[in-house]
Every structure is written in structure tokens, then in C-alpha cells.
Motif scaffolding. Structure first.
Motif, PDB file in Angstrom:
ATOM      1  N   ILE A  80     -51.516  82.497 -64.743  1.00 40.79           N
ATOM      2  CA  ILE A  80     -50.917  82.644 -66.066  1.00 40.79           C
ATOM      3  C   ILE A  80     -50.153  83.969 -66.069  1.00 40.79           C
ATOM      4  O   ILE A  80     -50.696  85.000 -65.672  1.00 40.79           O
ATOM      5  CB  ILE A  80     -51.994  82.665 -67.174  1.00 40.79           C
ATOM      6  CG1 ILE A  80     -52.955  81.466 -67.032  1.00 40.79           C
ATOM      7  CG2 ILE A  80     -51.342  82.708 -68.551  1.00 40.79           C
ATOM      8  CD1 ILE A  80     -52.341  80.117 -67.255  1.00 40.79           C
ATOM      9  N   PHE A 126     -47.470  79.749 -63.035  1.00 41.84           N
ATOM     10  CA  PHE A 126     -46.788  79.609 -61.748  1.00 41.84           C
ATOM     11  C   PHE A 126     -47.872  79.459 -60.673  1.00 41.84           C
ATOM     12  O   PHE A 126     -49.066  79.528 -60.975  1.00 41.84           O
ATOM     13  CB  PHE A 126     -45.887  80.825 -61.484  1.00 41.84           C
ATOM     14  CG  PHE A 126     -46.599  82.147 -61.450  1.00 41.84           C
ATOM     15  CD1 PHE A 126     -46.842  82.837 -62.626  1.00 41.84           C
ATOM     16  CD2 PHE A 126     -47.045  82.703 -60.258  1.00 41.84           C
ATOM     17  CE1 PHE A 126     -47.509  84.059 -62.619  1.00 41.84           C
ATOM     18  CE2 PHE A 126     -47.702  83.921 -60.236  1.00 41.84           C
ATOM     19  CZ  PHE A 126     -47.941  84.596 -61.420  1.00 41.84           C
ATOM     20  N   GLU A 162     -51.946  93.618 -59.600  1.00 45.98           N
ATOM     21  CA  GLU A 162     -52.209  93.072 -60.944  1.00 45.98           C
ATOM     22  C   GLU A 162     -53.669  92.614 -60.940  1.00 45.98           C
ATOM     23  O   GLU A 162     -54.003  91.613 -60.318  1.00 45.98           O
ATOM     24  CB  GLU A 162     -51.278  91.888 -61.258  1.00 45.98           C
ATOM     25  CG  GLU A 162     -49.799  92.253 -61.318  1.00 45.98           C
ATOM     26  CD  GLU A 162     -48.911  91.107 -61.778  1.00 45.98           C
ATOM     27  OE1 GLU A 162     -49.447  90.034 -62.126  1.00 45.98           O
ATOM     28  OE2 GLU A 162     -47.677  91.283 -61.790  1.00 45.98           O
ATOM     29  N   GLU A 221     -56.826  90.792 -62.238  1.00 45.83           N
ATOM     30  CA  GLU A 221     -56.935  89.618 -63.112  1.00 45.83           C
ATOM     31  C   GLU A 221     -58.304  88.947 -62.997  1.00 45.83           C
ATOM     32  O   GLU A 221     -58.891  88.879 -61.918  1.00 45.83           O
ATOM     33  CB  GLU A 221     -55.843  88.591 -62.752  1.00 45.83           C
ATOM     34  CG  GLU A 221     -54.449  89.237 -62.741  1.00 45.83           C
ATOM     35  CD  GLU A 221     -53.296  88.275 -62.878  1.00 45.83           C
ATOM     36  OE1 GLU A 221     -53.547  87.089 -63.154  1.00 45.83           O
ATOM     37  OE2 GLU A 221     -52.151  88.733 -62.734  1.00 45.83           O
ATOM     38  N   ASP A 235     -53.379  89.744 -58.293  1.00 45.87           N
ATOM     39  CA  ASP A 235     -52.124  88.986 -58.185  1.00 45.87           C
ATOM     40  C   ASP A 235     -51.059  89.922 -57.625  1.00 45.87           C
ATOM     41  O   ASP A 235     -50.174  90.392 -58.337  1.00 45.87           O
ATOM     42  CB  ASP A 235     -51.740  88.433 -59.572  1.00 45.87           C
ATOM     43  CG  ASP A 235     -50.395  87.724 -59.571  1.00 45.87           C
ATOM     44  OD1 ASP A 235     -49.920  87.342 -58.492  1.00 45.87           O
ATOM     45  OD2 ASP A 235     -49.840  87.546 -60.682  1.00 45.87           O
ATOM     46  N   LYS A 267     -44.631  86.454 -55.071  1.00 45.53           N
ATOM     47  CA  LYS A 267     -46.067  86.303 -55.327  1.00 45.53           C
ATOM     48  C   LYS A 267     -46.771  85.612 -54.166  1.00 45.53           C
ATOM     49  O   LYS A 267     -47.991  85.439 -54.218  1.00 45.53           O
ATOM     50  CB  LYS A 267     -46.288  85.462 -56.590  1.00 45.53           C
ATOM     51  CG  LYS A 267     -45.652  86.018 -57.870  1.00 45.53           C
ATOM     52  CD  LYS A 267     -46.562  86.976 -58.564  1.00 45.53           C
ATOM     53  CE  LYS A 267     -46.098  87.309 -59.981  1.00 45.53           C
ATOM     54  NZ  LYS A 267     -47.050  88.234 -60.644  1.00 45.53           N
ATOM     55  N   SER A 274     -52.524  89.706 -66.114  1.00 46.38           N
ATOM     56  CA  SER A 274     -52.830  91.108 -65.824  1.00 46.38           C
ATOM     57  C   SER A 274     -52.650  91.979 -67.063  1.00 46.38           C
ATOM     58  O   SER A 274     -51.670  91.821 -67.793  1.00 46.38           O
ATOM     59  CB  SER A 274     -51.875  91.608 -64.734  1.00 46.38           C
ATOM     60  OG  SER A 274     -51.998  92.996 -64.559  1.00 46.38           O
TER      61      SER A 274
HETATM   62 MG    MG Z   1     -50.196  88.215 -62.662  1.00 46.62          MG
END
Ligand code: MG
Length: 254
Positions: free
Chosen positions: A59, A81, A107, A109, A138, A155, A223
Motif C-alpha cells: 500500500i 503496487f 521505508e 512498514e 519497502d 521497488k 510507510s
Molecule cells: Mg512503501
């Protein structure tokens, strides 16, 4: 209960972590647990990423302050994604900075692990399809994210999804746990899951309205603000209250 995946000598398996003891499971940790009776000291084993999912769904921009630091409004509907499963690494494994990027950022999470095949899950039934929770990073090549306009490359590099150290199955209120990221011991991100724009239940339900979730699938829930650049030699830690600490060194890929 803590569900862990480990390697010991030449074998890989799943276990329930009870204190400092891995109680080895027969097969996988989804559904009815079956114990082999074998016990291994945690210090004698190496923890691996706690699950290998069919897919990782993320998310985006799910904390308002993070959306603002990205210079964008928060999306009205959950934005999601994918990261490839080949990006997964476990606790202690190095995050490798690829040659294609000059700006790799963390990030921190909360990750949700799905327990069963499901589709179109109503918000009020999401708790029935969650196995537990773990920490995730992430990792993002911020320069490539901005350059590409979509996020598959930025990513998706190998090592860009640290997960662990284990799956915690019992958290009383998942919308009220602290999440923190530290870079070389300095706090860079600090927030609570209470600050999520779309709750875990809303996000999982939303994703399941678009695609089938399979047992073991992992959903990263966004994040908090404070994303920061990582450099070779750094140590990045994601800590989530009630779960534990996911720590990874950062190295230059060669
Ligand atoms: Mg993220």
C-alpha cells in the motif's frame, strides 16, 4: 505466538519460537500446526524471512505525513503496487545497493501475512484471513521511482524487501502499535499504526476486491514519514511494538 522460518545445518524449516527455543513444525505454519518434536536453540539456527509468499502487495502513501513529504496528496482509495518475491531477504541479510541508483531509501512498514485463499473479504471478516504480522522494509530507489513514473524497477531490485524476524500471530490492537526505523541507531521514522489513512482491515479488504489472495501472501501497509537515504556500511532497523526488530546491513552491490 511467533512463527519463524530458519536454517539449521543444511535444512530449512518452520518453527514456533518459544522463548529462545525453536519448536520445529512438520511442513508449513498455515492451518493446523503439527510439531515434529524436534527443538533447536535459537542461537544455533539462522532466522530466514518468515514466509515465502506468492506475491507481495504494498500500500502506497498510507500515512498522511509521508504523502506530504513525497509532495503528493494522500490517495482517497488505497493505492497498491507489487514487489517481486525475489526482493525478499531475511533478518541480518544485506540490502544491496544497485549500480543503477544513487539514492536508496528505507521505508519501515507493518507487513500483514495472509492465512488462507480469499477474495472479496468484507472489512469485518479480514481478521479471519490474517495469519499474523511481521516487520518489513519497502526499500526504494527514490531517484528511479521519480524518473520512471511507475515503481516496478525502483521497488523491485533483489534484496529490496527485508522481512522478519518472525510472524507474530497475537496482537491485541493492530491499529495501535508503535513503528520505528533507526539508521545506525538514530531514529529516522517514528509513528503509530493509528496514523494509517486506510486501516489494515480496509486495505486487505480493498486488495481482495481486486485479486485473489493466497496463503502466505504479504501485504505491506505503508510507510510513516521520515524516509531516509541509506549508504554502504549502514545498519537499518525496523522495530514494531509487539513484533520485534528487523535489522539489515547495507552494502554496495558488486
Ligand atoms: Mg512503501
Amino acid at each position: 505466538m511467533r512463527l519463524a522460518r530458519f536454517s539449521y545445518n543444511d535444512s530449512v524449516g518452520y518453527a514456533v519460537l518459544d522463548g529462545e527455543t525453536l519448536k520445529v513444525l512438520d511442513g508449513h505454519p498455515i492451518g493446523e500446526l503439527a510439531y515434529t518434536g524436534v527443538e533447536i536453540k535459537l542461537s544455533d539456527a539462522r532466522l530466514l524471512a518468515p514466509i515465502i509468499p506468492s506475491k507481495i502487495i504494498c500500500i502506497g502513501k498510507n500515512y498522511l505525513e509521508h504523502a506530504l513529504e513525497m509532495g503528493t496528496p494522500a490517495p482517497k482509495e488505497p493505492l497498491f503496487f507489487f514487489k517481486p518475491t525475489t526482493a525478499i531477504i531475511g533478518p541480518g541479510d544485506p540490502i544491496r545497493i544497485p549500480s543503477q541508483s544513487d539514492d536508496i531509501q528505507h521505508e519501515s512498514e507493518l507487513a500483514v501475512v495472509i492465512s488462507r485463499l480469499c477474495k472479496d473479504v468484507p472489512v469485518e471478516r479480514v481478521k479471519d484471513v490474517i495469519l499474523g504480522y511481521t516487520c518489513a522494509n519497502d526499500v526504494t530507489a527514490r531517484d528511479l521511482q521519480q524518473k520512471d513514473g511507475q515503481w516496478a524497477r525502483s521497488k523491485g531490485f533483489d534484496t529490496f524487501c527485508p522481512l522478519g524476524p518472525w510472524i507474530e500471530t497475537e496482537i491485541a490492537d493492530i491499529q495501535n502499535v508503535d513503528i520505528e526505523c533507526r539508521l545506525n541507531g538514530k531514529v529516522t521514522q517514528k509513528d503509530s499504526t493509528a496514523s494509517m489513512i486506510h486501516s489494515v482491515a480496509t486495505a486487505v479488504s480493498w486488495v481482495s476486491q481486486h485479486l485473489t489472495l493466497l496463503p502466505g501472501d504479504v501485504i505491506l501497509t505503508g510507510s510513516p514519514a521520515g524516509i531516509s537515504r541509506m549508504n554502504p556500511g549502514d545498519i537499518v532497523e525496523v522495530e514494531i511494538e509487539g513484533i520485534g526488530i528487523l535489522s539489515n546491513p547495507v552494502v554496495k552491490d558488486v
